[in-house]
Motif scaffolding. Sequence first.
Motif, PDB file in Angstrom:
ATOM      1  N   MET A  22       0.841  -1.189   0.000  1.00 12.37           N
ATOM      2  CA  MET A  22       0.000   0.000   0.000  1.00 12.37           C
ATOM      3  C   MET A  22       0.881   1.246   0.000  1.00 12.37           C
ATOM      4  SD  MET A  22      -2.823   1.187   2.727  1.00 12.37           S
ATOM      5  CE  MET A  22      -3.504  -0.411   3.066  1.00 12.37           C
ATOM      6  N   ARG A  23       0.301   2.313  -0.471  1.00 15.07           N
ATOM      7  CA  ARG A  23       1.106   3.509  -0.572  1.00 15.07           C
ATOM      8  C   ARG A  23       0.211   4.711  -0.328  1.00 15.07           C
ATOM      9  NH1 ARG A  23       0.753   7.233  -5.445  1.00 15.07           N
ATOM     10  NH2 ARG A  23       2.794   8.182  -5.619  1.00 15.07           N
ATOM     11  N   TYR A  24       0.644   5.589   0.545  1.00 16.82           N
ATOM     12  CA  TYR A  24      -0.100   6.828   0.760  1.00 16.82           C
ATOM     13  C   TYR A  24       0.757   7.988   0.307  1.00 16.82           C
ATOM     14  CZ  TYR A  24      -3.259   4.333   3.880  1.00 16.82           C
ATOM     15  OH  TYR A  24      -4.175   3.470   4.412  1.00 16.82           O
ATOM     16  N   VAL A  78       9.831  -4.703   2.257  1.00 16.79           N
ATOM     17  CA  VAL A  78      10.592  -4.585   1.006  1.00 16.79           C
ATOM     18  C   VAL A  78       9.690  -4.015  -0.101  1.00 16.79           C
ATOM     19  CG1 VAL A  78      11.874  -5.847  -0.772  1.00 16.79           C
ATOM     20  CG2 VAL A  78      12.200  -6.429   1.634  1.00 16.79           C
ATOM     21  N   HIS A  79       8.419  -4.402  -0.072  1.00 13.86           N
ATOM     22  CA  HIS A  79       7.438  -3.832  -1.006  1.00 13.86           C
ATOM     23  C   HIS A  79       7.349  -2.310  -0.804  1.00 13.86           C
ATOM     24  CE1 HIS A  79       3.443  -3.738  -3.132  1.00 13.86           C
ATOM     25  NE2 HIS A  79       3.250  -2.718  -2.301  1.00 13.86           N
ATOM     26  N   GLU A  80       7.190  -1.913   0.459  1.00 12.96           N
ATOM     27  CA  GLU A  80       7.062  -0.477   0.755  1.00 12.96           C
ATOM     28  C   GLU A  80       8.345   0.264   0.382  1.00 12.96           C
ATOM     29  OE1 GLU A  80       4.160   0.220   1.233  1.00 12.96           O
ATOM     30  OE2 GLU A  80       3.275  -1.540   2.194  1.00 12.96           O
ATOM     31  N   GLY A 103      10.220  -0.333  -2.092  1.00 11.23           N
ATOM     32  CA  GLY A 103      10.108  -0.054  -3.531  1.00 11.23           C
ATOM     33  C   GLY A 103       9.326   1.225  -3.783  1.00 11.23           C
ATOM     34  N   HIS A 104       8.214   1.387  -3.041  1.00 11.33           N
ATOM     35  CA  HIS A 104       7.436   2.630  -3.161  1.00 11.33           C
ATOM     36  C   HIS A 104       8.304   3.837  -2.804  1.00 11.33           C
ATOM     37  CE1 HIS A 104       3.473   1.124  -3.982  1.00 11.33           C
ATOM     38  NE2 HIS A 104       3.387   0.423  -2.870  1.00 11.33           N
ATOM     39  N   ASN A 105       9.027   3.724  -1.685  1.00 12.28           N
ATOM     40  CA  ASN A 105       9.825   4.860  -1.223  1.00 12.28           C
ATOM     41  C   ASN A 105      10.913   5.234  -2.234  1.00 12.28           C
ATOM     42  OD1 ASN A 105       9.305   3.300   1.785  1.00 12.28           O
ATOM     43  ND2 ASN A 105       8.754   5.434   1.582  1.00 12.28           N
ATOM     44  N   THR A 118       3.541   2.989  -9.199  1.00 10.56           N
ATOM     45  CA  THR A 118       4.369   2.850  -8.003  1.00 10.56           C
ATOM     46  C   THR A 118       4.210   1.435  -7.439  1.00 10.56           C
ATOM     47  OG1 THR A 118       4.945   3.765  -5.846  1.00 10.56           O
ATOM     48  CG2 THR A 118       2.629   3.925  -6.473  1.00 10.56           C
ATOM     49  N   GLU A 119       2.995   0.852  -7.562  1.00 12.63           N
ATOM     50  CA  GLU A 119       2.821  -0.547  -7.150  1.00 12.63           C
ATOM     51  C   GLU A 119       3.765  -1.448  -7.950  1.00 12.63           C
ATOM     52  OE1 GLU A 119       1.413  -1.499  -4.580  1.00 12.63           O
ATOM     53  OE2 GLU A 119       0.166   0.246  -4.138  1.00 12.63           O
ATOM     54  N   ALA A 120       3.918  -1.148  -9.251  1.00 14.87           N
ATOM     55  CA  ALA A 120       4.782  -1.979 -10.091  1.00 14.87           C
ATOM     56  C   ALA A 120       6.187  -2.058  -9.504  1.00 14.87           C
ATOM     57  CB  ALA A 120       4.823  -1.426 -11.514  1.00 14.87           C
ATOM     58  N   LEU A 121       6.744  -0.911  -9.150  1.00 12.77           N
ATOM     59  CA  LEU A 121       8.114  -0.936  -8.619  1.00 12.77           C
ATOM     60  C   LEU A 121       8.141  -1.600  -7.239  1.00 12.77           C
ATOM     61  CD1 LEU A 121      10.995  -0.263  -9.344  1.00 12.77           C
ATOM     62  CD2 LEU A 121      10.769   1.871  -8.071  1.00 12.77           C
ATOM     63  N   ALA A 122       7.058  -1.415  -6.471  1.00 17.49           N
ATOM     64  CA  ALA A 122       6.997  -2.067  -5.162  1.00 17.49           C
ATOM     65  C   ALA A 122       7.044  -3.590  -5.329  1.00 17.49           C
ATOM     66  CB  ALA A 122       5.731  -1.640  -4.423  1.00 17.49           C
ATOM     67  N   PHE A 123       6.311  -4.100  -6.310  1.00 14.36           N
ATOM     68  CA  PHE A 123       6.322  -5.551  -6.558  1.00 14.36           C
ATOM     69  C   PHE A 123       7.667  -6.023  -7.119  1.00 14.36           C
ATOM     70  CE2 PHE A 123       1.528  -5.073  -6.929  1.00 14.36           C
ATOM     71  CZ  PHE A 123       1.259  -5.782  -5.767  1.00 14.36           C
ATOM     72  N   ALA A 175      -5.974  -0.695  -9.258  1.00 12.82           N
ATOM     73  CA  ALA A 175      -4.593  -0.242  -9.455  1.00 12.82           C
ATOM     74  C   ALA A 175      -3.600  -1.388  -9.275  1.00 12.82           C
ATOM     75  CB  ALA A 175      -4.266   0.892  -8.495  1.00 12.82           C
ATOM     76  N   TYR A 176      -3.915  -2.336  -8.378  1.00 15.88           N
ATOM     77  CA  TYR A 176      -2.998  -3.464  -8.155  1.00 15.88           C
ATOM     78  C   TYR A 176      -2.842  -4.314  -9.412  1.00 15.88           C
ATOM     79  CZ  TYR A 176      -2.680  -2.686  -3.115  1.00 15.88           C
ATOM     80  OH  TYR A 176      -2.421  -2.161  -1.887  1.00 15.88           O
ATOM     81  N   SER A 177      -3.952  -4.533 -10.132  1.00 23.05           N
ATOM     82  CA  SER A 177      -3.857  -5.314 -11.368  1.00 23.05           C
ATOM     83  C   SER A 177      -2.960  -4.606 -12.366  1.00 23.05           C
ATOM     84  CB  SER A 177      -5.233  -5.511 -11.994  1.00 23.05           C
ATOM     85  OG  SER A 177      -6.023  -6.312 -11.161  1.00 23.05           O
TER      86      SER A 177
HETATM   87 ZN   LIG Z   1       1.922  -1.092  -2.447  1.00 20.93          ZN
END
Ligand SMILES: [Zn+2]
Length: 679
Positions: A1-3, A480-482, A484-486, A510-515, A617-619
């Motif tokens: 998740m990302r805020y 590690v996912h988060e 990626g967002h940062n 941004t989800e893409a890079l987090a994954f 957005a996740y898809s």
């Molecule tokens: Zn995320």
Amino acid sequence: MRYLILFSVLILAACNTTVKKESMNMTNLRPTENSIKIAIDSLVKKHGASMVLPIQKGVRHTASLWTANDGSESEFINFCTSAYIGDAKSKFLLFEKLSTYFESLGGHFNKITLDLRQNVDLNNGELLEIDKIFSGYAAGAHLQDDLYLNKIAFVVALNFPYYNLEEKEREGKAWNRAQWAEARMGDQFISRVPAEVTQGVAKAEADADIYIAEYNIRMGSLRTEEGTQLFPDNMSLLTHWNLRDEIKADYADKDKGLVKQKMIYNIMQHIINQDIPAKVINNPAYIWKPYSNQVLENNATITCSPEPNSRYRQILNNFHAQQAVDPFVPEMNTLIKRKFSGEMEIPVEEVEALFDGYLKSPQLTKVGQIISKRLGRNLETFDIWYDGFKARSEYPQEQLNGLTTQKYPDPKAFEKDMPEMLGKLGWSKERAAYLAEKIQVDPARGSGHAWGAGMKGEKSHLRTRIASSGMDYKGYNIAVHEFGHNVEQTISLYDADYFMLNGVPNTAFTEALAFVFQSRDLNLLGLTGQSKDQKDLNILDASWTLMEIMGVGLVDINTWQWLYSHPEATPEELKNAVIQISKDVWNNYFAAVFGVRDQPILAIYSHMISNPLYLAAYSYGQIIEFQIEDYLKGKRFSDEIDRIYKQGRLIPQDWMKHAVGNKISADPIIKQLDEVLVK
Ligand SMILES: [Zn+2]
């Protein structure tokens, strides 16, 4: 998740207070066509016929925002003729000054929001009522009104008019970076939403956030009908993330895994159906037998009332808050339009068509057969979360937990290790230090998230849920996912050439890079474990997880479409609708793969409660991740990530073409899946 509270989101943010009569009327009192013509003619006379198109666009957009409270007809004409800047050099100087001021405003309000939410978001001890009030208070909610009052918004609207998605797609092809940045400047003042309405949206979302953040299931208090305890005493799982992740982890438990998974799915159904006893939520004092739904106190069965549809009341609160926004955004008068054509910049019809096309792929049934064979049993509904294709299932949880708890006893240990982790991904020592020093790690109260900075000079925040015994593997994987967002947040803020282009086209990017980061979590721990078949397994995994997340995304979209056609719905009616919608999506796409009908599992996601219409957005995140991973093969990871994310906030399809040379598409996944399935 990302805020990330972007400036534009901040001023558009919204809730459920009743809209005052006079605010409603404001939307009707616009300058007359005659005044608009006078302003245009006068400006064309002054700046020449070659400027007629930008002048028309600027004046008309200004008129669409101008109300009687802003000035009379003649004041409108005077404003337009005096504030319009025809000379390109002067206009660019204006653009640069505006950018600097907006960065400061957005950045500081973002910091205020972080500060006011810190006790709700961070594990800072006891929550007082005052913390909840501050967390729901949007200090920037009056900013929009102020910017109209001092005419700054009109200066922007006149000189940097708004281009809708269609226009951006059509005309943007010929724009350079500066023109894109100017278009983003114009995106800031699309509509006028009164402060009390934006406050209402903020409050509804904050309330829903708190509702979810405190929704833990005390697993140690659960019993089978025979009275057996399956889970450890102190295990507390947040819905739905931790429950789902426990189902995933249980695949490695050959002994009791299946029994545990079945019990968790049973609990999920109680949450969806709202027949979960209210007393067992976040409360270890009672013993609960989910199958018979019996609650015991001191070994005696007691009567308990079920949760009173609170889950669906939260969705309705969000809906009513958004309904109050609708009349103020004529071009995008539903949250569905605002989320897709607006924020995501992909029309909802395009999203549904992409999901429908993918979910109908006959290849998914074959993937299901492979999973069934690997498990040695028929598929269960919760096998939508099968993760046996992932490398990490090769390692027992205890080993991984041992590694991560030792390495990361607290958030600061993770923070200290970030330059090292970036180095493992290819960044130079200097560049790794540059990125890492702009990221701060905090202990989260609820599930982990990443909150970006709003201006240069500020840090982005990595929030991770960490026990006193240290960071377990689940927590590490999410961290590690988060991370990626940062990293994305840092590159796209600090390294994009214009502040107005900071960020990414939408959250999917941004989800893409987090994954992409998350999938390298074992490598970052120094483990390999990837067999030579791992590449094939990754494709099977990607196709399966994409199916699951597209399903929940469709349930979310269909729920909001239902809400807009049933605006008077009660929580009970909404509950029944959501259950029916989730079963319909299941029956349309999943039933053939799983061999079972009428399952409500796709309604369990907490995002539906606290982050409406975010799930799609996740898809896109996974599709984009797949395309980026495909493109990265044989290239230097860190260089490409830097190049791709420095692009900033173009529109999605343009960003993707510049990043990997193609538009957004699930075809590469299906193509690679076909290659795996013929083997
Ligand atoms: Zn995320």
